[in-house]
Design an enzyme around this catalytic site. Sequence first.
Site, short mmCIF file in Angstrom:
data_model
loop_
_atom_site.label_atom_id
_atom_site.label_comp_id
_atom_site.label_asym_id
_atom_site.label_seq_id
_atom_site.Cartn_x
_atom_site.Cartn_y
_atom_site.Cartn_z
N LYS A 81 -15.60 -5.45 2.41
CA LYS A 81 -14.55 -6.43 2.10
C LYS A 81 -14.26 -7.24 3.36
O LYS A 81 -14.16 -6.68 4.46
CB LYS A 81 -13.29 -5.68 1.63
CG LYS A 81 -12.16 -6.58 1.15
CD LYS A 81 -10.98 -5.71 0.67
CE LYS A 81 -9.84 -6.53 0.12
NZ LYS A 81 -8.71 -5.69 -0.35
N SER A 156 -7.13 -6.69 -5.02
CA SER A 156 -7.69 -7.76 -4.24
C SER A 156 -9.13 -7.52 -3.81
O SER A 156 -9.79 -8.44 -3.34
CB SER A 156 -6.83 -8.00 -3.01
OG SER A 156 -6.85 -6.85 -2.17
N SER A 180 -5.36 -2.16 -4.71
CA SER A 180 -6.49 -3.08 -4.63
C SER A 180 -7.87 -2.48 -4.61
O SER A 180 -8.85 -3.21 -4.73
CB SER A 180 -6.35 -3.97 -3.41
OG SER A 180 -5.47 -5.01 -3.70
N1 GLN Z 1 -1.79 -6.52 -6.01
C1 GLN Z 1 -0.99 -6.01 -4.94
C2 GLN Z 1 -0.49 -7.13 -4.08
O1 GLN Z 1 -0.79 -8.24 -4.37
C3 GLN Z 1 -1.77 -5.01 -4.13
C4 GLN Z 1 -2.67 -5.62 -3.16
C5 GLN Z 1 -3.46 -4.65 -2.36
O2 GLN Z 1 -3.51 -3.46 -2.67
N2 GLN Z 1 -4.04 -5.15 -1.29
O3 GLN Z 1 0.19 -6.91 -3.12
#
Ligand code: GLN
Length: 487
Positions: A81, A156, A180
């Site tokens: 990532k 994400s 995420s």
């Molecule tokens: N969807 C969550 C956010 O937007 C989690 C994101 C993540 O785990 N990086 O904060």
Amino acid sequence: MVDLYNNIKQIHEAYNKKLISPIELTKDYFQKIKASKHNAYLTLCEERAMQQAKKADQILVQTGQVPHDRFPLLGIPIGIKDVLTIEGVRTTCASRMLEHYIPPYTATSVLRLEAAGAIVLGKLNMDEFAMGSSNENSAFGPVLHPTHHDRVPGGSSGGSATAVKANLCIAALGTDTGGSVRLPASYCGIVGMKPTYGTISRFGLVAFASSLDQVGPLANTVEDVAKLLDVMAGHDPSDSTSLRTQKINYTDLIQTKYDLKNLKIGVPNEYFMGGLQPGVDSSVHSALKWCETQGAKLISVNLPHTKYAVAVYYIIAVSEASSNLARYDSVRFGVRYPDKAEQDLVEFYKKARSLFGAEVKRRIILGTFSLSSGYYDAYYKRACQVRRLIQQDFDKAFKEVDVILSPVSPTTAFKIGEKTSDPLQMYLMDIFTIPVNLAGLPALSVPCGKDNEGLPIGLHMIGPAFGDGKLLAIANAFEKGFRINHG
Ligand code: GLN
């Protein structure tokens, strides 16, 4: 050729039988990546990867067979990532802000994978600074779902999940601050794990919300997730929050067939209170039933503070983010366009900070507000107190049960654009994953079915702190047994 393999064992068998060499396999992967339309990769590390493949070839020539003790990931193509640094390789966090950023050091997690023989193919697309649940917040365009191209892969770490499922790598690293790794794993039908906070070093991980961020592996099987964790877990002097716990061999541990018999499974009432998409509800229930047929006991547990989790997360995460992202001012970090605006400080800052996308800006504004004097006690401090209550809910539940099972998300992968106009709707996709980050616990997503459109559904398994090994063993038993019985 690439499509003959979808896990580490298969590739190692092919190497041992000399059916393919690391160089050939790596070339095949690049060919496949370049032909793909998923937008999963932001940067390819072709030259670097070919050097690593050459090294793997040489090792295999010397040893004949894969030397598992020294190089457990020899010649295994992985994706990273784009929030984890690699020395000399562009790291963008899918943001215009870091479009040209070349870091001078490599993240510990990546270093350890490479030391185990893995080949890094490239950097994977994501939501900007890991903020999002659908991968639509990338400054470089959304990632497509691996099989249903009108759908999101989840976020994400959407690039990571799509790349694994579409076989653009064998395994990938993502990060999980509020879900995420687990959410995209669930939407794409693969396995994704967030270990206990502190298990994998955060050194070289560009911070979003430091008290929640954790690196996590994504792969097609529980066994491969365990293999990656084996290599990455362990104390790192460069990260003061990394754990000093005893080294565990997760791969060995999961081989000792974990008996679901007499396993006490917690089913949280608050996670099944309606609002689940029917397909998700029925798949998760049939998974629970199957566990019961294996001799597990289903015990209903209460996590009464669940209803506050999303609100608490969106105070703590944005507060930490507003502080972490202050460094992107085009002076310390961030693109700096030579311009006459530099003569005016306010103009300079305006220009610099407008490089962020809408979601990142929204969070910086919210976070700055909740940390400001006068509001700090009412928001940030309060949220930290409720966070503790959420942790205590889990502590209490784990006095009675070994593992907690739930859906990963209330829905399956939704359509691209379906939720972009309503951030609150989007935030609710993480309602079951967020409490786990707030409590620092290990959890994973393992496939447990499909909805009537063929979209994958993930079963969420949550363990007590430091129970990562047992969690993987339970997931492995589930994956093997449930699959045999349900195709
Ligand atoms: N969807 C969550 C956010 O937007 C989690 C994101 C993540 O785990 N990086 O904060």
